[in-house]
Design a protein around this motif. Structure first.
Motif, PDB file in Angstrom:
ATOM      1  N   ILE A  70       0.814  -1.218   0.000  1.00 35.84           N
ATOM      2  CA  ILE A  70       0.000   0.000   0.000  1.00 35.84           C
ATOM      3  C   ILE A  70       0.849   1.269   0.000  1.00 35.84           C
ATOM      4  N   ARG A  71       2.149   1.130   0.187  1.00 36.77           N
ATOM      5  CA  ARG A  71       3.040   2.295   0.157  1.00 36.77           C
ATOM      6  C   ARG A  71       3.438   2.654  -1.278  1.00 36.77           C
ATOM      7  N   GLN A  72       3.176   1.772  -2.222  1.00 39.75           N
ATOM      8  CA  GLN A  72       3.548   1.998  -3.628  1.00 39.75           C
ATOM      9  C   GLN A  72       2.337   2.468  -4.417  1.00 39.75           C
ATOM     10  N   GLU A  73       2.576   3.294  -5.433  1.00 34.96           N
ATOM     11  CA  GLU A  73       1.517   3.701  -6.346  1.00 34.96           C
ATOM     12  C   GLU A  73       1.226   2.507  -7.246  1.00 34.96           C
ATOM     13  N   ASN A  74       0.030   1.953  -7.111  1.00 32.70           N
ATOM     14  CA  ASN A  74      -0.299   0.687  -7.758  1.00 32.70           C
ATOM     15  C   ASN A  74      -0.816   0.858  -9.179  1.00 32.70           C
ATOM     16  N   LEU A  75      -1.713   1.819  -9.414  1.00 32.08           N
ATOM     17  CA  LEU A  75      -2.253   2.124 -10.740  1.00 32.08           C
ATOM     18  C   LEU A  75      -2.836   0.904 -11.445  1.00 32.08           C
ATOM     19  N   GLY A  76      -3.516   0.056 -10.696  1.00 29.56           N
ATOM     20  CA  GLY A  76      -4.154  -1.116 -11.290  1.00 29.56           C
ATOM     21  C   GLY A  76      -3.260  -2.328 -11.440  1.00 29.56           C
ATOM     22  N   LEU A  77      -2.015  -2.217 -11.000  1.00 29.30           N
ATOM     23  CA  LEU A  77      -1.097  -3.343 -11.146  1.00 29.30           C
ATOM     24  C   LEU A  77      -1.490  -4.509 -10.246  1.00 29.30           C
ATOM     25  N   GLY A  78      -2.150  -4.235  -9.133  1.00 25.79           N
ATOM     26  CA  GLY A  78      -2.630  -5.310  -8.269  1.00 25.79           C
ATOM     27  C   GLY A  78      -3.634  -6.183  -8.996  1.00 25.79           C
ATOM     28  N   GLY A  79      -4.514  -5.546  -9.751  1.00 21.09           N
ATOM     29  CA  GLY A  79      -5.489  -6.296 -10.549  1.00 21.09           C
ATOM     30  C   GLY A  79      -4.816  -7.133 -11.617  1.00 21.09           C
ATOM     31  N   GLU A  80      -3.806  -6.552 -12.264  1.00 22.32           N
ATOM     32  CA  GLU A  80      -3.078  -7.310 -13.285  1.00 22.32           C
ATOM     33  C   GLU A  80      -2.347  -8.499 -12.668  1.00 22.32           C
ATOM     34  N   SER A  81      -1.747  -8.300 -11.491  1.00 25.60           N
ATOM     35  CA  SER A  81      -1.035  -9.420 -10.866  1.00 25.60           C
ATOM     36  C   SER A  81      -2.019 -10.510 -10.447  1.00 25.60           C
ATOM     37  N   ALA A  82      -3.216 -10.124 -10.009  1.00 26.41           N
ATOM     38  CA  ALA A  82      -4.240 -11.110  -9.653  1.00 26.41           C
ATOM     39  C   ALA A  82      -4.663 -11.913 -10.880  1.00 26.41           C
ATOM     40  N   ILE A  83      -4.936 -11.221 -11.983  1.00 27.51           N
ATOM     41  CA  ILE A  83      -5.354 -11.896 -13.207  1.00 27.51           C
ATOM     42  C   ILE A  83      -4.274 -12.859 -13.690  1.00 27.51           C
ATOM     43  N   LEU A  84      -3.021 -12.396 -13.703  1.00 26.75           N
ATOM     44  CA  LEU A  84      -1.930 -13.266 -14.154  1.00 26.75           C
ATOM     45  C   LEU A  84      -1.776 -14.494 -13.248  1.00 26.75           C
ATOM     46  N   THR A  85      -1.894 -14.295 -11.945  1.00 26.99           N
ATOM     47  CA  THR A  85      -1.697 -15.397 -11.006  1.00 26.99           C
ATOM     48  C   THR A  85      -2.817 -16.428 -11.124  1.00 26.99           C
ATOM     49  N   ILE A  86      -4.046 -15.968 -11.213  1.00 25.12           N
ATOM     50  CA  ILE A  86      -5.174 -16.893 -11.376  1.00 25.12           C
ATOM     51  C   ILE A  86      -5.047 -17.638 -12.701  1.00 25.12           C
ATOM     52  N   ASN A  87      -4.718 -16.921 -13.763  1.00 24.33           N
ATOM     53  CA  ASN A  87      -4.543 -17.566 -15.063  1.00 24.33           C
ATOM     54  C   ASN A  87      -3.406 -18.592 -15.016  1.00 24.33           C
ATOM     55  N   TYR A  88      -2.326 -18.253 -14.320  1.00 21.51           N
ATOM     56  CA  TYR A  88      -1.195 -19.159 -14.174  1.00 21.51           C
ATOM     57  C   TYR A  88      -1.642 -20.473 -13.523  1.00 21.51           C
ATOM     58  N   ALA A  89      -2.483 -20.373 -12.508  1.00 14.78           N
ATOM     59  CA  ALA A  89      -2.981 -21.574 -11.824  1.00 14.78           C
ATOM     60  C   ALA A  89      -3.746 -22.477 -12.785  1.00 14.78           C
ATOM     61  N   PHE A  90      -4.657 -21.881 -13.548  1.00 13.21           N
ATOM     62  CA  PHE A  90      -5.435 -22.683 -14.495  1.00 13.21           C
ATOM     63  C   PHE A  90      -4.563 -23.246 -15.615  1.00 13.21           C
ATOM     64  N   ALA A  91      -3.555 -22.485 -16.045  1.00 10.57           N
ATOM     65  CA  ALA A  91      -2.691 -22.933 -17.134  1.00 10.57           C
ATOM     66  C   ALA A  91      -1.723 -24.037 -16.697  1.00 10.57           C
TER      67      ALA A  91
END
Length: 194
Positions: free
Chosen positions: A87-108
């Protein structure tokens, strides 16, 4: 077919393990139930984490969070995802991108039918309105000590069928990996991607 992407135009997931940096990210987010750093690192060495990634901004080179895939149960067809933002970093939606990539990685990577996400009311808004409005599969009452009090933990799931139906594999490929930066991405980030 699902491809285990670990990089978008703005973010890369870097394989890692528990570190002092990830310990600090948890502390900065209000997780007060952690013991000391040595115990945290020892606990993670003994845990059942199947994948551990630092989420690194390509624009700044800074770690903006980390994600985990843990408690993989292939016979039952599920795995849990852990998503943690600094939360100390300016995220700019990167948290959402990391979530999408991680979930996709699990399924892949694994033949799982569901990916589970655990969250509290304190952090549920971070997952977007779809999760906020959805009914959890289960709720563990007063299960997690966070920000000075006990919270209910809500368990949500994303099925492989829903992931495909929502068009997530195509969206990842088209918009996050090969697409052009959108209008909502700040100018300094767009410039770093050119």
């Amino acid at each position: 077919m699902l491809f285990p992407h670990v990089e978008t135009r703005r973010l890369k997931l870097v394989p890692s393990t528990a570190t002092e940096e990830t310990f600090d990210i948890l502390l900065s987010g209000g997780v007060e139930s952690l013991s000391d750093i040595d115990t945290y690192l020892a606990d993670h060495r003994r845990s059942d984490i199947n994948a551990y990634f630092l989420a690194v901004s390509k624009a700044t080179g800074k770690t903006v969070g980390f994600t985990t895939l843990h408690e993989l149960n292939q016979p039952a067809g599920h795995v849990q995802v852990g998503l943690y933002s600094d939360i100390r970093q300016e995220n700019l939606g990167l948290g959402g991108e990391s979530a999408i990539l991680t979930i996709n990685y699990a399924f892949a990577m694994w033949n799982v039918r569901k990916v589970y996400v655990r969250t509290t009311k304190a952090t549920i808004a971070n997952f977007g309105p779809q999760v906020e409005k959805a009914e959890p599969e289960a709720t563990l009452r007063d299960h997690f000590y966070f920000c000075g009090r006990l919270w209910d933990v809500h368990i949500y799931s994303i099925s492989r069928d829903d992931w495909a139906e929502w068009g997530m594999p195509e969206m990842i490929e088209r918009f996050l990996v090969t697409g052009k930066a959108g209008r909502n991405i700040p100018k300094k980030v767009r410039e770093s991607l050119s």
